[in-house]
Design a protein around this motif. Structure first.
Motif, PDB file in Angstrom:
ATOM      1  N   GLY A   1      34.303 102.809  -5.287  1.00 21.82           N
ATOM      2  CA  GLY A   1      34.538 104.173  -4.817  1.00 21.82           C
ATOM      3  C   GLY A   1      33.329 104.767  -4.124  1.00 21.82           C
ATOM      4  O   GLY A   1      33.447 105.314  -3.012  1.00 21.82           O
ATOM      5  N   PRO A   2      32.139 104.690  -4.715  1.00 22.45           N
ATOM      6  CA  PRO A   2      30.952 105.233  -4.055  1.00 22.45           C
ATOM      7  C   PRO A   2      30.586 104.520  -2.756  1.00 22.45           C
ATOM      8  O   PRO A   2      29.713 104.992  -2.019  1.00 22.45           O
ATOM      9  CB  PRO A   2      29.852 105.036  -5.118  1.00 22.45           C
ATOM     10  CG  PRO A   2      30.581 104.995  -6.422  1.00 22.45           C
ATOM     11  CD  PRO A   2      31.862 104.277  -6.102  1.00 22.45           C
ATOM     12  N   GLN A   3      31.250 103.403  -2.493  1.00 16.65           N
ATOM     13  CA  GLN A   3      31.023 102.692  -1.232  1.00 16.65           C
ATOM     14  C   GLN A   3      32.147 102.966  -0.229  1.00 16.65           C
ATOM     15  O   GLN A   3      32.344 102.223   0.724  1.00 16.65           O
ATOM     16  CB  GLN A   3      30.890 101.194  -1.514  1.00 16.65           C
ATOM     17  CG  GLN A   3      29.722 100.875  -2.447  1.00 16.65           C
ATOM     18  CD  GLN A   3      29.522  99.391  -2.663  1.00 16.65           C
ATOM     19  OE1 GLN A   3      29.188  98.661  -1.725  1.00 16.65           O
ATOM     20  NE2 GLN A   3      29.718  98.930  -3.884  1.00 16.65           N
TER      21      GLN A   3
ATOM     22  N   ARG B   1      39.071 111.551   0.828  1.00 17.38           N
ATOM     23  CA  ARG B   1      38.233 110.993  -0.222  1.00 17.38           C
ATOM     24  C   ARG B   1      37.665 112.040  -1.174  1.00 17.38           C
ATOM     25  O   ARG B   1      37.098 111.687  -2.215  1.00 17.38           O
ATOM     26  CB  ARG B   1      37.108 110.156   0.376  1.00 17.38           C
ATOM     27  CG  ARG B   1      36.115 110.926   1.235  1.00 17.38           C
ATOM     28  CD  ARG B   1      35.078 109.973   1.795  1.00 17.38           C
ATOM     29  NE  ARG B   1      34.088 110.672   2.609  1.00 17.38           N
ATOM     30  CZ  ARG B   1      33.036 110.077   3.171  1.00 17.38           C
ATOM     31  NH1 ARG B   1      32.854 108.775   3.002  1.00 17.38           N
ATOM     32  NH2 ARG B   1      32.178 110.760   3.893  1.00 17.38           N
ATOM     33  N   SER B   2      37.813 113.313  -0.854  1.00 17.54           N
ATOM     34  CA  SER B   2      37.379 114.349  -1.792  1.00 17.54           C
ATOM     35  C   SER B   2      38.358 114.496  -2.956  1.00 17.54           C
ATOM     36  O   SER B   2      38.061 115.179  -3.938  1.00 17.54           O
ATOM     37  CB  SER B   2      37.234 115.700  -1.084  1.00 17.54           C
ATOM     38  OG  SER B   2      38.499 116.163  -0.650  1.00 17.54           O
ATOM     39  N   ALA B   3      39.535 113.850  -2.839  1.00 16.73           N
ATOM     40  CA  ALA B   3      40.551 113.968  -3.895  1.00 16.73           C
ATOM     41  C   ALA B   3      41.349 112.679  -4.011  1.00 16.73           C
ATOM     42  O   ALA B   3      42.568 112.664  -3.883  1.00 16.73           O
ATOM     43  CB  ALA B   3      41.473 115.156  -3.615  1.00 16.73           C
ATOM     44  N   TRP B   4      40.653 111.601  -4.277  1.00 14.85           N
ATOM     45  CA  TRP B   4      41.314 110.313  -4.428  1.00 14.85           C
ATOM     46  C   TRP B   4      42.016 110.213  -5.779  1.00 14.85           C
ATOM     47  O   TRP B   4      41.484 110.629  -6.809  1.00 14.85           O
ATOM     48  CB  TRP B   4      40.297 109.177  -4.344  1.00 14.85           C
ATOM     49  CG  TRP B   4      40.013 108.717  -2.944  1.00 14.85           C
ATOM     50  CD1 TRP B   4      40.693 109.022  -1.809  1.00 14.85           C
ATOM     51  CD2 TRP B   4      38.935 107.854  -2.541  1.00 14.85           C
ATOM     52  NE1 TRP B   4      40.127 108.409  -0.723  1.00 14.85           N
ATOM     53  CE2 TRP B   4      39.046 107.686  -1.138  1.00 14.85           C
ATOM     54  CE3 TRP B   4      37.911 107.217  -3.214  1.00 14.85           C
ATOM     55  CZ2 TRP B   4      38.148 106.895  -0.406  1.00 14.85           C
ATOM     56  CZ3 TRP B   4      37.021 106.433  -2.497  1.00 14.85           C
ATOM     57  CH2 TRP B   4      37.145 106.272  -1.104  1.00 14.85           C
ATOM     58  N   THR B   5      43.201 109.625  -5.771  1.00 18.18           N
ATOM     59  CA  THR B   5      43.904 109.283  -7.001  1.00 18.18           C
ATOM     60  C   THR B   5      43.520 107.872  -7.406  1.00 18.18           C
ATOM     61  O   THR B   5      43.515 106.974  -6.564  1.00 18.18           O
ATOM     62  CB  THR B   5      45.428 109.342  -6.772  1.00 18.18           C
ATOM     63  OG1 THR B   5      45.815 110.685  -6.508  1.00 18.18           O
ATOM     64  CG2 THR B   5      46.191 108.830  -7.981  1.00 18.18           C
ATOM     65  N   PHE B   6      43.222 107.679  -8.695  1.00 16.62           N
ATOM     66  CA  PHE B   6      43.073 106.302  -9.170  1.00 16.62           C
ATOM     67  C   PHE B   6      44.404 105.786  -9.685  1.00 16.62           C
ATOM     68  O   PHE B   6      44.831 104.702  -9.324  1.00 16.62           O
ATOM     69  CB  PHE B   6      42.031 106.154 -10.283  1.00 16.62           C
ATOM     70  CG  PHE B   6      42.157 104.803 -10.958  1.00 16.62           C
ATOM     71  CD1 PHE B   6      41.836 103.642 -10.262  1.00 16.62           C
ATOM     72  CD2 PHE B   6      42.672 104.683 -12.236  1.00 16.62           C
ATOM     73  CE1 PHE B   6      42.014 102.385 -10.841  1.00 16.62           C
ATOM     74  CE2 PHE B   6      42.854 103.429 -12.826  1.00 16.62           C
ATOM     75  CZ  PHE B   6      42.517 102.282 -12.120  1.00 16.62           C
ATOM     76  N   GLU B   7      45.080 106.559 -10.534  1.00 17.41           N
ATOM     77  CA  GLU B   7      46.299 106.041 -11.149  1.00 17.41           C
ATOM     78  C   GLU B   7      47.422 107.064 -11.081  1.00 17.41           C
ATOM     79  O   GLU B   7      47.226 108.254 -11.293  1.00 17.41           O
ATOM     80  CB  GLU B   7      46.040 105.659 -12.609  1.00 17.41           C
ATOM     81  CG  GLU B   7      47.195 104.935 -13.277  1.00 17.41           C
ATOM     82  CD  GLU B   7      46.768 104.273 -14.568  1.00 17.41           C
ATOM     83  OE1 GLU B   7      46.683 103.022 -14.586  1.00 17.41           O
ATOM     84  OE2 GLU B   7      46.500 104.994 -15.545  1.00 17.41           O
ATOM     85  N   MET B   8      48.613 106.541 -10.788  1.00 19.61           N
ATOM     86  CA  MET B   8      49.810 107.377 -10.817  1.00 19.61           C
ATOM     87  C   MET B   8      50.971 106.517 -11.286  1.00 19.61           C
ATOM     88  O   MET B   8      50.906 105.290 -11.228  1.00 19.61           O
ATOM     89  CB  MET B   8      50.108 107.972  -9.445  1.00 19.61           C
ATOM     90  CG  MET B   8      50.488 106.968  -8.381  1.00 19.61           C
ATOM     91  SD  MET B   8      50.566 107.724  -6.736  1.00 19.61           S
ATOM     92  CE  MET B   8      51.607 109.139  -7.050  1.00 19.61           C
ATOM     93  N   ASP B   9      52.008 107.165 -11.813  1.00 17.36           N
ATOM     94  CA  ASP B   9      53.183 106.394 -12.199  1.00 17.36           C
ATOM     95  C   ASP B   9      54.411 106.924 -11.482  1.00 17.36           C
ATOM     96  O   ASP B   9      54.479 108.087 -11.083  1.00 17.36           O
ATOM     97  CB  ASP B   9      53.383 106.352 -13.714  1.00 17.36           C
ATOM     98  CG  ASP B   9      53.430 107.721 -14.358  1.00 17.36           C
ATOM     99  OD1 ASP B   9      53.595 108.720 -13.634  1.00 17.36           O
ATOM    100  OD2 ASP B   9      53.310 107.801 -15.583  1.00 17.36           O
TER     101      ASP B   9
END
Length: 241
Positions: free
Chosen positions: A172-174, A225-233
């Motif tokens: 993510g930081p990349q 990228r200021s509001a990325w989702t990692f997980e959703m269902d």
């Protein structure tokens, strides 16, 4: 000369994986679709081309390191820059624990955990030097909890989720967006229609539409990228929690 933007779909089956490939192809991405047997990709490739999209289909075993390395090197050298990577291999089998053989457990682990690692590693090697990319992993109910009879499947899917979590924190930081999608319901496929007719025929939108799943993947890729989702269902409105 500008290179094509590429979306690689590992496990481009007849439902979710194929729908994801078609969705990105409609947006101008060259779809690179893989399965173990290339002949099973003919219909998908034809459908993408019929719609005016670009597609390359490869028979590749995602459990074989040499084949995976060769695949990603070929894509980068001859087709274009990998901007989106989707890992969509299933491995859903059901056996009571006493009937789960070492061969079954190992095969499911290879199809999920090991194949996920190999392919994601190669995708990261392509994306990190450019400082951009999206990596999307297809999960399942078994990614979060192990149900009766699903020891092998749950073990593999838990491992893929852990892989995605680790990669999200590292990449993510990349500027590489890593996300995990939990598909927590039956999908509109012939297999579900045949084996679970009561669920399939429960009314409009009672099962997940592959095209609607694919739309979610596209929207994840487009997130700022200021509001990325990692997980959703994802589940249809009739599905219980």
């Amino acid at each position: 000369m500008a290179k094509d933007k590429v979306c690689v779909v590992i496990g481009a089956g007849d439902a979710t994986g194929g729908a994801i490939a078609r969705r990105f192809a409609r947006e101008g991405y060259t779809a690179v679709v893989t399965r173990r047997h290339a002949d099973k990709l003919k219909d998908l490739a034809a459908a993408i081309e019929k719609d005016g999209g670009k597609v390359h289909a490869f028979g590749s075993d995602a459990r074989d390191e040499a084949q995976v390395v060769e695949l990603f090197a070929k894509v980068e050298a001859e087709i274009g820059e990998i901007e989106v990577f989707v890992f969509n291999i299933g491995g859903n089998v059901r056996f009571d624990i006493r009937d789960t053989t070492a061969r079954v457990y190992r095969k499911v682990w290879e199809m999920t955990a090991f194949a996920g690692f190999l392919t994601a590693r190669e995708a990261a090697k392509a994306m990190v030097p450019r400082g951009q990319g999206t990596m999307l992993f297809t999960g399942a109910t078994a990614s979060l909890r192990g149900g009766r009879g699903f020891s092998a499947f749950a073990g593999g899917k838990h491992a893929v989720r852990a892989l995605a979590q680790s990669m999200a924190r590292e990449l993510g930081p990349q500027n590489i967006h890593v996300a995990h999608v939990v598909v927590d319901a039956a999908i509109d496929t012939e297999w579900i229609k045949t084996n679970f007719p009561e669920r399939y025929n429960a009314g409009p939108d009672a099962v997940l539409n592959p095209d609607h799943i694919a739309e979610t993947y596209w929207q994840l890729h487009r997130q700022p990228r200021s509001a990325w989702t990692f997980e959703m269902d994802l589940r249809p409105w009739k599905e219980g929690w």
